[in-house]
Write an enzyme that holds these catalytic residues in place. Structure first.
Site, PDB file in Angstrom:
ATOM      1  N   TYR A 141       1.198  -0.738  -0.024  1.00  0.00           N
ATOM      2  CA  TYR A 141       0.079   0.359   0.202  1.00  0.00           C
ATOM      3  C   TYR A 141       0.741   0.909   0.084  1.00  0.00           C
ATOM      4  O   TYR A 141       0.835   2.453  -0.257  1.00  0.00           O
ATOM      5  CB  TYR A 141      -0.699  -0.074   1.512  1.00  0.00           C
ATOM      6  CG  TYR A 141      -2.616  -0.374   1.468  1.00  0.00           C
ATOM      7  CD1 TYR A 141      -2.044  -1.730   0.842  1.00  0.00           C
ATOM      8  CD2 TYR A 141      -3.706   0.120   1.111  1.00  0.00           C
ATOM      9  CE1 TYR A 141      -3.660  -2.750   0.419  1.00  0.00           C
ATOM     10  CE2 TYR A 141      -4.804  -1.089   0.974  1.00  0.00           C
ATOM     11  CZ  TYR A 141      -4.785  -1.946   0.934  1.00  0.00           C
ATOM     12  OH  TYR A 141      -6.447  -2.804   0.363  1.00  0.00           O
ATOM     13  N   LYS A 191       2.634 -15.271   1.596  1.00  0.00           N
ATOM     14  CA  LYS A 191       3.358 -16.001   0.464  1.00  0.00           C
ATOM     15  C   LYS A 191       4.869 -16.360   0.249  1.00  0.00           C
ATOM     16  O   LYS A 191       5.076 -16.425  -1.554  1.00  0.00           O
ATOM     17  CB  LYS A 191       2.637 -15.353  -1.279  1.00  0.00           C
ATOM     18  CG  LYS A 191       1.334 -15.258  -0.946  1.00  0.00           C
ATOM     19  CD  LYS A 191       0.361 -16.481  -1.783  1.00  0.00           C
ATOM     20  CE  LYS A 191       1.014 -17.444  -3.517  1.00  0.00           C
ATOM     21  NZ  LYS A 191       0.308 -18.427  -4.112  1.00  0.00           N
ATOM     22  N   ASP A 223      -3.706 -17.861  -0.339  1.00  0.00           N
ATOM     23  CA  ASP A 223      -4.658 -18.567  -0.960  1.00  0.00           C
ATOM     24  C   ASP A 223      -5.373 -20.213  -0.284  1.00  0.00           C
ATOM     25  O   ASP A 223      -6.472 -20.004  -0.075  1.00  0.00           O
ATOM     26  CB  ASP A 223      -4.000 -18.932  -2.510  1.00  0.00           C
ATOM     27  CG  ASP A 223      -2.792 -19.315  -2.401  1.00  0.00           C
ATOM     28  OD1 ASP A 223      -1.943 -19.588  -1.615  1.00  0.00           O
ATOM     29  OD2 ASP A 223      -2.432 -20.482  -3.620  1.00  0.00           O
ATOM     30  N   ASP A 247      -6.473  -7.028   4.228  1.00  0.00           N
ATOM     31  CA  ASP A 247      -7.743  -6.508   3.769  1.00  0.00           C
ATOM     32  C   ASP A 247      -8.141  -7.250   2.849  1.00  0.00           C
ATOM     33  O   ASP A 247      -9.743  -7.701   3.200  1.00  0.00           O
ATOM     34  CB  ASP A 247      -7.256  -5.540   2.545  1.00  0.00           C
ATOM     35  CG  ASP A 247      -8.252  -4.927   1.732  1.00  0.00           C
ATOM     36  OD1 ASP A 247      -9.254  -4.422   2.582  1.00  0.00           O
ATOM     37  OD2 ASP A 247      -7.700  -4.536   0.423  1.00  0.00           O
ATOM     38  N   ASP A 251     -12.252  -9.050   5.015  1.00  0.00           N
ATOM     39  CA  ASP A 251     -13.874  -8.728   4.047  1.00  0.00           C
ATOM     40  C   ASP A 251     -14.310 -10.996   3.986  1.00  0.00           C
ATOM     41  O   ASP A 251     -15.407 -10.474   3.719  1.00  0.00           O
ATOM     42  CB  ASP A 251     -13.547  -8.032   2.380  1.00  0.00           C
ATOM     43  CG  ASP A 251     -13.904  -6.881   2.495  1.00  0.00           C
ATOM     44  OD1 ASP A 251     -13.574  -6.404   3.544  1.00  0.00           O
ATOM     45  OD2 ASP A 251     -14.377  -6.774   1.228  1.00  0.00           O
TER      46      ASP A 251
HETATM   47  C1  IPM Z   1     -10.631  -1.032   3.901  1.00  0.00           C
HETATM   48  C2  IPM Z   1     -10.513  -0.794   2.776  1.00  0.00           C
HETATM   49  C3  IPM Z   1      -9.708   0.522   2.629  1.00  0.00           C
HETATM   50  C4  IPM Z   1      -8.274  -0.700   2.661  1.00  0.00           C
HETATM   51  C5  IPM Z   1      -9.658   1.237   1.366  1.00  0.00           C
HETATM   52  C6  IPM Z   1     -11.634   1.920   1.601  1.00  0.00           C
HETATM   53  C7  IPM Z   1      -8.170   2.252   1.049  1.00  0.00           C
HETATM   54  O1  IPM Z   1     -10.643  -1.867   1.824  1.00  0.00           O
HETATM   55  O2  IPM Z   1     -10.592  -0.790   5.500  1.00  0.00           O
HETATM   56  O3  IPM Z   1     -10.546  -2.409   4.218  1.00  0.00           O
HETATM   57  O4  IPM Z   1      -8.108  -1.431   1.206  1.00  0.00           O
HETATM   58  O5  IPM Z   1      -7.230  -0.906   3.564  1.00  0.00           O
HETATM   59 MG    MG Z   2     -10.786  -3.827   2.467  1.00  0.00          MG
END
Ligand code: IPM
Ligand code: MG
Length: 358
Positions: A141, A191, A223, A247, A251
Protein backbone atom coordinates in the site's frame (compact mmCIF):
# COMPACT_ATOMS: atom_id res chain seq x y z
CA UNK A 1 -7.15 14.26 32.52
CA UNK A 2 -9.58 15.34 29.82
CA UNK A 3 -9.60 12.98 26.85
CA UNK A 4 -10.21 14.16 23.33
CA UNK A 5 -12.48 12.29 20.98
CA UNK A 6 -12.68 13.27 17.33
CA UNK A 7 -15.84 12.31 15.46
CA UNK A 8 -15.55 11.98 11.68
CA UNK A 9 -18.89 10.76 10.29
CA UNK A 10 -17.83 11.02 6.61
CA UNK A 11 -20.25 10.19 3.83
CA UNK A 12 -23.32 8.10 3.07
CA UNK A 13 -24.44 5.89 5.93
CA UNK A 14 -21.32 7.00 7.85
CA UNK A 15 -23.36 9.99 9.03
CA UNK A 16 -26.40 7.86 9.89
CA UNK A 17 -24.56 5.24 11.95
CA UNK A 18 -22.57 7.91 13.78
CA UNK A 19 -25.68 9.64 15.16
CA UNK A 20 -26.89 6.79 17.42
CA UNK A 21 -23.28 6.11 18.41
CA UNK A 22 -22.85 9.67 19.64
CA UNK A 23 -26.20 9.50 21.49
CA UNK A 24 -24.88 6.44 23.32
CA UNK A 25 -21.53 8.11 24.00
CA UNK A 26 -23.28 11.22 25.38
CA UNK A 27 -25.40 9.01 27.62
CA UNK A 28 -22.27 7.21 28.90
CA UNK A 29 -20.43 10.49 29.53
CA UNK A 30 -23.34 11.69 31.65
CA UNK A 31 -23.97 8.39 33.46
CA UNK A 32 -20.33 7.64 34.31
CA UNK A 33 -19.13 11.20 34.60
CA UNK A 34 -16.48 10.76 31.91
CA UNK A 35 -14.12 13.66 31.28
CA UNK A 36 -14.26 13.74 27.47
CA UNK A 37 -14.44 16.56 24.93
CA UNK A 38 -15.91 15.63 21.59
CA UNK A 39 -15.33 17.52 18.35
CA UNK A 40 -16.93 16.68 15.04
CA UNK A 41 -15.48 17.46 11.60
CA UNK A 42 -16.06 16.59 7.96
CA UNK A 43 -13.87 14.07 6.18
CA UNK A 44 -13.90 12.28 2.81
CA UNK A 45 -16.36 13.47 0.18
CA UNK A 46 -18.07 15.79 2.68
CA UNK A 47 -14.76 17.55 3.35
CA UNK A 48 -13.92 17.69 -0.36
CA UNK A 49 -17.26 19.41 -1.04
CA UNK A 50 -16.65 21.82 1.81
CA UNK A 51 -13.05 22.80 1.14
CA UNK A 52 -11.61 20.84 -1.77
CA UNK A 53 -9.66 18.20 0.19
CA UNK A 54 -10.84 14.83 1.58
CA UNK A 55 -8.54 15.29 4.56
CA UNK A 56 -8.05 19.00 5.30
CA UNK A 57 -5.07 20.00 7.44
CA UNK A 58 -7.12 21.07 10.45
CA UNK A 59 -8.76 17.61 10.54
CA UNK A 60 -5.37 15.91 10.40
CA UNK A 61 -4.01 18.18 13.15
CA UNK A 62 -7.05 17.56 15.36
CA UNK A 63 -6.71 13.80 14.72
CA UNK A 64 -3.06 13.90 15.85
CA UNK A 65 -3.96 15.38 19.24
CA UNK A 66 -7.01 13.18 19.87
CA UNK A 67 -6.99 10.08 22.06
CA UNK A 68 -9.57 8.31 19.94
CA UNK A 69 -11.12 8.95 16.55
CA UNK A 70 -14.54 7.61 15.61
CA UNK A 71 -14.65 7.28 11.84
CA UNK A 72 -17.91 6.54 9.98
CA UNK A 73 -17.33 5.75 6.30
CA UNK A 74 -16.25 7.66 3.21
CA UNK A 75 -16.87 7.55 -0.52
CA UNK A 76 -19.63 7.65 -3.07
CA UNK A 77 -20.25 7.78 -6.79
CA UNK A 78 -20.16 11.56 -6.79
CA UNK A 79 -16.42 11.54 -6.07
CA UNK A 80 -15.46 8.42 -8.07
CA UNK A 81 -13.84 10.27 -10.93
CA UNK A 82 -11.51 12.44 -8.87
CA UNK A 83 -7.76 11.78 -8.92
CA UNK A 84 -6.44 9.58 -6.09
CA UNK A 85 -5.25 12.55 -3.94
CA UNK A 86 -8.74 13.99 -3.92
CA UNK A 87 -10.71 10.79 -3.51
CA UNK A 88 -12.51 10.26 -0.18
CA UNK A 89 -10.60 6.96 0.43
CA UNK A 90 -7.36 8.91 0.51
CA UNK A 91 -8.51 10.39 3.84
CA UNK A 92 -8.37 6.91 5.36
CA UNK A 93 -4.88 6.07 4.09
CA UNK A 94 -3.53 9.50 5.09
CA UNK A 95 -4.91 9.19 8.63
CA UNK A 96 -3.50 5.67 8.97
CA UNK A 97 -0.04 6.69 7.76
CA UNK A 98 0.25 10.10 9.44
CA UNK A 99 -0.97 8.79 12.78
CA UNK A 100 1.16 5.66 12.53
CA UNK A 101 -1.87 3.40 13.04
CA UNK A 102 0.01 0.25 12.13
CA UNK A 103 -2.12 -2.31 13.95
CA UNK A 104 -5.54 -3.00 12.52
CA UNK A 105 -7.71 -5.31 14.64
CA UNK A 106 -10.68 -6.75 12.78
CA UNK A 107 -12.73 -9.16 14.83
CA UNK A 108 -15.20 -11.37 12.96
CA UNK A 109 -17.66 -13.02 15.28
CA UNK A 110 -21.07 -14.52 14.85
CA UNK A 111 -24.02 -14.04 17.12
CA UNK A 112 -25.40 -17.58 16.84
CA UNK A 113 -28.93 -16.13 16.67
CA UNK A 114 -27.91 -14.65 13.34
CA UNK A 115 -26.37 -17.79 11.84
CA UNK A 116 -29.12 -17.99 9.22
CA UNK A 117 -27.80 -14.68 7.82
CA UNK A 118 -24.48 -16.37 6.97
CA UNK A 119 -23.93 -17.81 3.49
CA UNK A 120 -22.31 -20.85 5.19
CA UNK A 121 -24.06 -23.79 6.82
CA UNK A 122 -24.81 -23.44 10.54
CA UNK A 123 -22.61 -26.42 11.52
CA UNK A 124 -19.61 -24.75 9.86
CA UNK A 125 -20.16 -21.25 11.13
CA UNK A 126 -21.62 -21.56 14.64
CA UNK A 127 -19.52 -19.95 17.41
CA UNK A 128 -17.27 -18.21 14.88
CA UNK A 129 -14.88 -15.89 16.68
CA UNK A 130 -11.78 -14.81 14.77
CA UNK A 131 -9.50 -11.83 15.18
CA UNK A 132 -7.65 -10.59 12.11
CA UNK A 133 -4.58 -8.52 12.90
CA UNK A 134 -3.70 -6.65 9.72
CA UNK A 135 -0.54 -4.57 9.23
CA UNK A 136 -1.85 -1.18 8.16
CA UNK A 137 0.90 1.32 7.36
CA UNK A 138 3.37 -0.66 5.27
CA UNK A 139 3.61 -3.29 2.56
CA UNK A 140 2.46 -2.74 -0.99
CA UNK A 141 0.00 0.00 0.00
CA UNK A 142 2.82 2.41 0.81
CA UNK A 143 5.99 0.82 -0.62
CA UNK A 144 8.31 2.95 -2.77
CA UNK A 145 9.06 3.10 -5.62
CA UNK A 146 5.60 3.07 -7.15
CA UNK A 147 4.23 4.63 -10.25
CA UNK A 148 2.83 4.66 -13.72
CA UNK A 149 5.09 5.03 -16.75
CA UNK A 150 3.26 6.32 -19.79
CA UNK A 151 6.03 7.28 -22.19
CA UNK A 152 7.37 3.79 -22.96
CA UNK A 153 6.26 1.02 -25.26
CA UNK A 154 4.65 -0.81 -23.63
CA UNK A 155 3.65 1.54 -20.82
CA UNK A 156 3.65 0.02 -17.35
CA UNK A 157 2.76 0.51 -13.70
CA UNK A 158 4.42 -0.86 -10.59
CA UNK A 159 4.28 -1.05 -6.79
CA UNK A 160 6.69 -2.32 -4.19
CA UNK A 161 5.87 -4.81 -1.45
CA UNK A 162 8.37 -4.13 1.30
CA UNK A 163 8.59 -4.84 5.04
CA UNK A 164 11.51 -4.23 7.34
CA UNK A 165 12.18 -6.30 10.43
CA UNK A 166 10.83 -3.71 12.84
CA UNK A 167 7.53 -3.36 11.00
CA UNK A 168 7.02 -7.12 11.12
CA UNK A 169 8.03 -7.41 14.77
CA UNK A 170 5.69 -4.71 16.04
CA UNK A 171 2.60 -6.15 14.30
CA UNK A 172 3.57 -9.69 15.30
CA UNK A 173 3.89 -8.60 18.95
CA UNK A 174 0.29 -7.31 18.89
CA UNK A 175 -0.83 -10.57 17.28
CA UNK A 176 1.02 -12.87 19.72
CA UNK A 177 -0.29 -10.89 22.70
CA UNK A 178 -3.84 -10.98 21.32
CA UNK A 179 -3.56 -14.77 20.95
CA UNK A 180 -2.36 -15.02 24.57
CA UNK A 181 -5.52 -13.21 25.72
CA UNK A 182 -7.75 -15.38 23.51
CA UNK A 183 -7.35 -19.08 22.68
CA UNK A 184 -3.58 -19.22 22.24
CA UNK A 185 -3.52 -19.86 18.48
CA UNK A 186 -1.91 -17.65 15.86
CA UNK A 187 -1.88 -18.25 12.12
CA UNK A 188 0.45 -16.08 10.06
CA UNK A 189 -0.58 -15.66 6.43
CA UNK A 190 1.88 -14.96 3.61
CA UNK A 191 3.00 -16.07 0.14
CA UNK A 192 6.35 -17.48 1.21
CA UNK A 193 6.27 -19.93 -1.72
CA UNK A 194 6.69 -17.01 -4.13
CA UNK A 195 7.66 -13.72 -2.50
CA UNK A 196 10.95 -12.80 -0.79
CA UNK A 197 9.11 -10.32 1.40
CA UNK A 198 6.86 -13.15 2.62
CA UNK A 199 9.77 -15.52 3.27
CA UNK A 200 11.32 -12.81 5.39
CA UNK A 201 7.97 -12.12 7.14
CA UNK A 202 7.71 -15.83 7.97
CA UNK A 203 11.25 -16.10 9.31
CA UNK A 204 10.90 -13.03 11.56
CA UNK A 205 7.61 -14.28 13.01
CA UNK A 206 8.96 -17.81 13.51
CA UNK A 207 11.97 -16.40 15.35
CA UNK A 208 9.68 -14.35 17.60
CA UNK A 209 7.50 -17.33 18.45
CA UNK A 210 10.24 -18.61 20.82
CA UNK A 211 9.28 -15.74 23.15
CA UNK A 212 5.66 -16.92 23.19
CA UNK A 213 5.80 -20.63 24.08
CA UNK A 214 2.13 -20.48 25.17
CA UNK A 215 1.02 -19.52 21.64
CA UNK A 216 0.72 -22.19 18.95
CA UNK A 217 2.02 -20.61 15.73
CA UNK A 218 1.07 -21.91 12.29
CA UNK A 219 1.64 -20.51 8.79
CA UNK A 220 -0.66 -20.57 5.80
CA UNK A 221 -0.26 -19.34 2.27
CA UNK A 222 -2.73 -16.56 1.47
CA UNK A 223 -4.62 -18.47 -1.22
CA UNK A 224 -5.02 -21.48 1.04
CA UNK A 225 -6.02 -19.25 3.99
CA UNK A 226 -8.79 -17.70 1.88
CA UNK A 227 -10.08 -21.20 1.10
CA UNK A 228 -9.73 -22.42 4.70
CA UNK A 229 -11.71 -19.40 5.97
CA UNK A 230 -14.67 -20.62 3.96
CA UNK A 231 -14.17 -24.39 4.43
CA UNK A 232 -13.42 -24.47 8.15
CA UNK A 233 -13.36 -20.99 9.71
CA UNK A 234 -13.41 -22.31 13.26
CA UNK A 235 -9.83 -23.62 12.93
CA UNK A 236 -8.71 -19.98 13.36
CA UNK A 237 -8.26 -17.92 16.49
CA UNK A 238 -5.96 -15.00 15.58
CA UNK A 239 -4.70 -14.39 12.04
CA UNK A 240 -1.82 -12.00 11.37
CA UNK A 241 -0.94 -10.74 7.92
CA UNK A 242 0.38 -7.95 5.75
CA UNK A 243 -1.63 -4.94 4.61
CA UNK A 244 -2.79 -6.42 1.29
CA UNK A 245 -3.55 -9.98 2.39
CA UNK A 246 -5.23 -8.67 5.56
CA UNK A 247 -7.48 -6.45 3.47
CA UNK A 248 -8.68 -9.41 1.43
CA UNK A 249 -8.97 -11.91 4.27
CA UNK A 250 -10.88 -9.52 6.51
CA UNK A 251 -13.58 -9.03 3.87
CA UNK A 252 -13.95 -12.80 3.56
CA UNK A 253 -14.09 -13.25 7.34
CA UNK A 254 -16.56 -10.39 7.73
CA UNK A 255 -18.85 -11.77 5.08
CA UNK A 256 -18.97 -15.18 6.79
CA UNK A 257 -20.97 -13.66 9.61
CA UNK A 258 -23.57 -12.65 7.07
CA UNK A 259 -23.75 -9.13 8.43
CA UNK A 260 -20.84 -6.84 7.74
CA UNK A 261 -23.09 -4.25 9.40
CA UNK A 262 -22.20 -5.79 12.76
CA UNK A 263 -18.41 -5.73 12.59
CA UNK A 264 -16.19 -3.09 14.21
CA UNK A 265 -12.48 -2.40 13.80
CA UNK A 266 -9.67 -0.64 15.59
CA UNK A 267 -6.48 0.85 14.13
CA UNK A 268 -3.88 1.50 16.80
CA UNK A 269 -0.51 3.17 17.17
CA UNK A 270 2.28 2.23 19.56
CA UNK A 271 0.67 3.90 22.54
CA UNK A 272 -2.81 2.53 21.80
CA UNK A 273 -4.22 5.79 20.52
CA UNK A 274 -6.52 4.80 17.74
CA UNK A 275 -9.09 5.21 15.05
CA UNK A 276 -12.27 3.15 15.25
CA UNK A 277 -14.48 2.40 12.30
CA UNK A 278 -17.08 -0.09 11.13
CA UNK A 279 -15.86 -2.65 8.57
CA UNK A 280 -18.62 -1.65 6.16
CA UNK A 281 -18.37 1.26 3.72
CA UNK A 282 -20.56 4.28 3.03
CA UNK A 283 -23.24 2.20 1.21
CA UNK A 284 -24.59 5.04 -0.97
CA UNK A 285 -27.41 2.76 -2.21
CA UNK A 286 -29.13 2.76 1.18
CA UNK A 287 -27.94 6.14 2.50
CA UNK A 288 -30.72 8.47 3.58
CA UNK A 289 -33.34 5.75 4.18
CA UNK A 290 -32.74 5.27 7.92
CA UNK A 291 -32.16 1.53 7.39
CA UNK A 292 -28.40 1.15 7.99
CA UNK A 293 -27.23 -1.08 10.82
CA UNK A 294 -25.36 1.09 13.35
CA UNK A 295 -24.15 -1.85 15.48
CA UNK A 296 -20.70 -1.97 13.83
CA UNK A 297 -20.17 1.72 14.66
CA UNK A 298 -21.53 1.31 18.20
CA UNK A 299 -19.29 -1.71 18.65
CA UNK A 300 -16.36 0.37 17.37
CA UNK A 301 -17.11 2.86 20.15
CA UNK A 302 -16.88 -0.07 22.55
CA UNK A 303 -13.42 -0.90 21.15
CA UNK A 304 -12.38 2.77 21.59
CA UNK A 305 -13.38 2.65 25.25
CA UNK A 306 -11.47 -0.60 25.68
CA UNK A 307 -8.20 0.18 23.88
CA UNK A 308 -7.73 3.96 23.87
CA UNK A 309 -9.83 5.30 26.74
CA UNK A 310 -9.08 2.70 29.39
CA UNK A 311 -12.73 2.02 30.25
CA UNK A 312 -12.90 -1.77 29.95
CA UNK A 313 -16.01 -2.07 32.13
CA UNK A 314 -18.04 0.44 30.18
CA UNK A 315 -16.88 -1.21 26.97
CA UNK A 316 -18.18 -4.59 28.24
CA UNK A 317 -21.50 -2.98 29.10
CA UNK A 318 -21.93 -1.90 25.49
CA UNK A 319 -20.99 -5.41 24.27
CA UNK A 320 -23.47 -7.01 26.65
CA UNK A 321 -26.21 -4.57 25.61
CA UNK A 322 -25.57 -5.40 21.92
CA UNK A 323 -25.73 -9.15 22.64
CA UNK A 324 -29.00 -8.69 24.58
CA UNK A 325 -30.39 -6.49 21.81
CA UNK A 326 -29.85 -9.38 19.37
CA UNK A 327 -31.15 -12.02 21.80
CA UNK A 328 -34.32 -10.03 22.34
CA UNK A 329 -34.93 -10.24 18.62
CA UNK A 330 -34.30 -6.64 17.57
CA UNK A 331 -33.22 -6.62 13.94
CA UNK A 332 -32.18 -3.89 11.55
CA UNK A 333 -33.11 -4.31 7.90
CA UNK A 334 -29.88 -6.08 6.87
CA UNK A 335 -30.38 -8.94 9.32
CA UNK A 336 -34.14 -9.35 9.50
CA UNK A 337 -35.63 -12.62 8.26
CA UNK A 338 -39.31 -11.67 8.43
CA UNK A 339 -39.35 -8.10 7.13
CA UNK A 340 -39.88 -6.66 10.60
CA UNK A 341 -37.08 -4.33 11.44
CA UNK A 342 -36.22 -1.27 13.46
CA UNK A 343 -34.76 1.86 11.95
CA UNK A 344 -31.23 3.17 12.39
CA UNK A 345 -32.57 6.09 14.44
CA UNK A 346 -34.39 3.71 16.83
CA UNK A 347 -31.36 1.66 17.85
CA UNK A 348 -29.68 4.09 20.29
CA UNK A 349 -32.67 4.26 22.67
CA UNK A 350 -32.86 0.47 22.84
CA UNK A 351 -29.15 0.08 23.56
CA UNK A 352 -29.26 2.89 26.15
CA UNK A 353 -32.21 1.21 27.93
CA UNK A 354 -30.31 -2.08 27.99
CA UNK A 355 -27.15 -0.46 29.41
CA UNK A 356 -29.20 1.39 31.99
CA UNK A 357 -31.00 -1.79 33.01
CA UNK A 358 -27.82 -3.83 33.65
C1 IPM B 1 -10.41 -1.30 4.12
C2 IPM B 1 -10.68 -0.68 2.77
C3 IPM B 1 -9.55 0.27 2.43
C4 IPM B 1 -8.28 -0.54 2.30
C5 IPM B 1 -9.81 1.11 1.15
C6 IPM B 1 -11.12 1.87 1.23
C7 IPM B 1 -8.68 2.06 0.87
O1 IPM B 1 -10.86 -1.67 1.83
O2 IPM B 1 -10.25 -0.55 5.11
O3 IPM B 1 -10.37 -2.52 4.19
O4 IPM B 1 -7.98 -1.10 1.24
O5 IPM B 1 -7.55 -0.62 3.30
MG1 MG C 1 -10.93 -3.65 2.60
Amino acid sequence: MTKKILVLPGDGIGKEVMKPTISILSFLIEKYNLDYVISEMNVGGAAFDECGSPIPNDVLEEAKVSDAILFGAVGGEKWDNLTWELRPENALLTLRKELNLFANLRPAFLFNDLSNASPLKKEIINDLDILIVRELTGGIYFGEPRGLVEDKDPNYAFNTMIYDENEIKRIAKIAFESAQKRNGKLCSVDKANVLEVSKFWRSVITEMSHNYPDVELTHQLADNAAMQLVLDPNQFDVIVSSNLFGDILSDIAGTLTGSIGMLPSASLDNSFKGMYEPCHGSAPDIAGYDVANPIAMISSLSMALKFSLDEQEISSKIDTAIATFIQKGFRTKDITTDNNFIKTSEVADKIIDLIDYE
